[in-house]
Motif scaffolding. Sequence first.
Motif, short mmCIF file in Angstrom:
data_model
loop_
_atom_site.label_atom_id
_atom_site.label_comp_id
_atom_site.label_asym_id
_atom_site.label_seq_id
_atom_site.Cartn_x
_atom_site.Cartn_y
_atom_site.Cartn_z
N THR A 46 -62.99 31.36 2.94
CA THR A 46 -63.82 30.58 2.01
C THR A 46 -63.85 31.26 0.64
OG1 THR A 46 -65.15 29.80 3.87
CG2 THR A 46 -66.12 29.59 1.67
N THR A 47 -64.01 32.60 0.65
CA THR A 47 -64.05 33.30 -0.65
C THR A 47 -62.70 33.23 -1.34
OG1 THR A 47 -63.48 35.48 0.32
CG2 THR A 47 -65.83 34.92 0.18
N GLU A 48 -61.62 33.33 -0.58
CA GLU A 48 -60.29 33.31 -1.20
C GLU A 48 -59.99 31.95 -1.83
OE1 GLU A 48 -57.35 36.38 1.04
OE2 GLU A 48 -57.42 34.36 1.83
N LEU A 49 -60.28 30.88 -1.08
CA LEU A 49 -59.92 29.57 -1.62
C LEU A 49 -60.74 29.22 -2.86
CD1 LEU A 49 -58.37 29.52 1.14
CD2 LEU A 49 -58.46 27.05 0.83
N ARG A 54 -61.12 29.06 -8.93
CA ARG A 54 -61.67 29.59 -10.18
C ARG A 54 -60.55 30.04 -11.12
NH1 ARG A 54 -63.32 34.12 -12.75
NH2 ARG A 54 -62.31 35.52 -11.24
N LEU A 55 -59.47 30.55 -10.54
CA LEU A 55 -58.35 31.08 -11.35
C LEU A 55 -57.30 30.03 -11.69
CD1 LEU A 55 -57.75 34.50 -9.53
CD2 LEU A 55 -58.77 34.14 -11.79
N LYS A 56 -57.54 28.78 -11.30
CA LYS A 56 -56.49 27.75 -11.46
C LYS A 56 -55.97 27.68 -12.90
CE LYS A 56 -54.47 23.63 -10.33
NZ LYS A 56 -54.52 22.90 -11.55
N GLY A 57 -56.88 27.81 -13.87
CA GLY A 57 -56.46 27.76 -15.28
C GLY A 57 -55.48 28.88 -15.61
N GLU A 58 -55.67 30.03 -15.00
CA GLU A 58 -54.75 31.16 -15.24
C GLU A 58 -53.37 30.86 -14.65
OE1 GLU A 58 -55.26 33.86 -17.09
OE2 GLU A 58 -57.15 32.90 -17.62
N PHE A 59 -53.33 30.22 -13.48
CA PHE A 59 -52.04 29.83 -12.92
C PHE A 59 -51.39 28.75 -13.80
CE2 PHE A 59 -54.02 31.74 -9.13
CZ PHE A 59 -52.99 32.57 -8.72
N ASP A 60 -52.20 27.82 -14.29
CA ASP A 60 -51.67 26.76 -15.17
C ASP A 60 -51.02 27.38 -16.42
OD1 ASP A 60 -52.60 24.82 -13.45
OD2 ASP A 60 -54.38 24.34 -14.65
N LYS A 61 -51.72 28.37 -17.00
CA LYS A 61 -51.18 29.01 -18.22
C LYS A 61 -49.81 29.63 -17.97
CE LYS A 61 -55.47 30.86 -20.02
NZ LYS A 61 -56.23 32.12 -20.04
N VAL A 81 -63.93 21.49 2.44
CA VAL A 81 -63.86 21.72 0.99
C VAL A 81 -65.25 21.75 0.32
CG1 VAL A 81 -61.49 20.89 0.70
CG2 VAL A 81 -63.37 19.28 0.45
N GLY A 82 -66.18 20.99 0.87
CA GLY A 82 -67.53 21.00 0.28
C GLY A 82 -68.18 22.38 0.42
N ASP A 83 -67.92 23.05 1.54
CA ASP A 83 -68.46 24.40 1.75
C ASP A 83 -67.89 25.38 0.71
OD1 ASP A 83 -69.72 23.44 3.99
OD2 ASP A 83 -68.75 24.82 5.41
N ILE A 84 -66.62 25.21 0.39
CA ILE A 84 -65.99 26.13 -0.57
C ILE A 84 -66.71 26.03 -1.92
CG2 ILE A 84 -63.85 26.64 -1.84
CD1 ILE A 84 -62.31 25.62 0.68
N LYS A 85 -67.01 24.81 -2.32
CA LYS A 85 -67.74 24.61 -3.59
C LYS A 85 -69.15 25.20 -3.48
CE LYS A 85 -68.77 22.08 -7.49
NZ LYS A 85 -70.17 22.29 -7.62
N ASP A 86 -69.84 24.88 -2.38
CA ASP A 86 -71.21 25.39 -2.21
C ASP A 86 -71.25 26.91 -2.23
OD1 ASP A 86 -72.12 22.86 -1.85
OD2 ASP A 86 -72.38 23.03 0.33
N ALA A 87 -70.30 27.52 -1.51
CA ALA A 87 -70.35 28.97 -1.31
C ALA A 87 -69.87 29.76 -2.51
CB ALA A 87 -69.50 29.35 -0.08
N THR A 88 -68.91 29.21 -3.25
CA THR A 88 -68.28 30.00 -4.32
C THR A 88 -68.54 29.44 -5.71
OG1 THR A 88 -66.18 28.78 -4.36
CG2 THR A 88 -66.39 30.56 -2.72
N GLY A 89 -69.02 28.20 -5.77
CA GLY A 89 -69.25 27.56 -7.06
C GLY A 89 -67.98 26.94 -7.64
N SER A 90 -66.86 27.05 -6.93
CA SER A 90 -65.60 26.50 -7.44
C SER A 90 -65.10 25.43 -6.48
CB SER A 90 -64.54 27.60 -7.56
OG SER A 90 -64.98 28.59 -8.47
N ALA A 91 -64.89 24.25 -7.01
CA ALA A 91 -64.37 23.15 -6.18
C ALA A 91 -62.86 23.27 -6.05
CB ALA A 91 -64.74 21.81 -6.82
N LEU A 92 -62.36 22.95 -4.86
CA LEU A 92 -60.91 23.00 -4.62
C LEU A 92 -60.20 22.10 -5.63
CD1 LEU A 92 -59.29 24.47 -2.30
CD2 LEU A 92 -58.95 22.19 -1.36
N ASN A 93 -59.24 22.65 -6.35
CA ASN A 93 -58.54 21.89 -7.39
C ASN A 93 -57.02 22.04 -7.27
OD1 ASN A 93 -58.46 24.54 -8.11
ND2 ASN A 93 -59.65 24.33 -10.01
#
Length: 211
Positions: A46-49, A54-61, A81-93
Amino acid sequence: MALQLGDVAPDFTAESTEGTIHFYDYLGDSWGVLFSHPKDFTPVCTTELGEVARLKGEFDKRNTKVLGLSVDPLQSHNDWVGDIKDATGSALNYPLIADPDHTVSDLYGMIHPNANDTLTVRSVFVVGPDKKVKLTITYPASTGRNFQEILRVIDSLQLTSGYSVSTPVNWTAGEDVIISPAISDDDARERFPKGFRTVKSYLRFTPQPNR
Ligand code: BEZ
């Protein structure tokens, strides 16, 4: 035999949280990171995903597309996927591939039977625009990965694919790089106009050439 550096990354078609993925079509001319996690609804995963989201923008760059994968079915991914957002603040993108029949896991050797005979380990494959494997990393289930390190390696891979340089220990983007020992000093003066410093005849540092 396990996939090795320089091998062609196998193409595949699979279901994901973003619909059917045709791997090569999905990558297009981009770089790719395909990473597996052992199981949905587990803490480290959960923390990894969330971190990768959160880092998606860095991969995009870095013109790099990321894809996650586990052997869980699509319904499980969608429920999680809802848990990932709840737990980490980052929605799967980015797409999370469902591989319940192990098609992709077997192609990439992501199941290591002596560790666990049914779950994928924490594999990472970085694939270049030429569809060749540029990096493989394998972590055990108990250890979450450092995705800043994956970004750091992509920076190095992208730099060293365009210049006759390599990157020293712990290098991060913007720091000095090493001139290939195959290049003479005369040639190096032409190719690296910012200059270089010689520590040993085979160890010459120059400022990062594309900055
Ligand atoms: C975890 O993500 O926490 C985990 C998953 C599978 C086995 C062990 C730990």
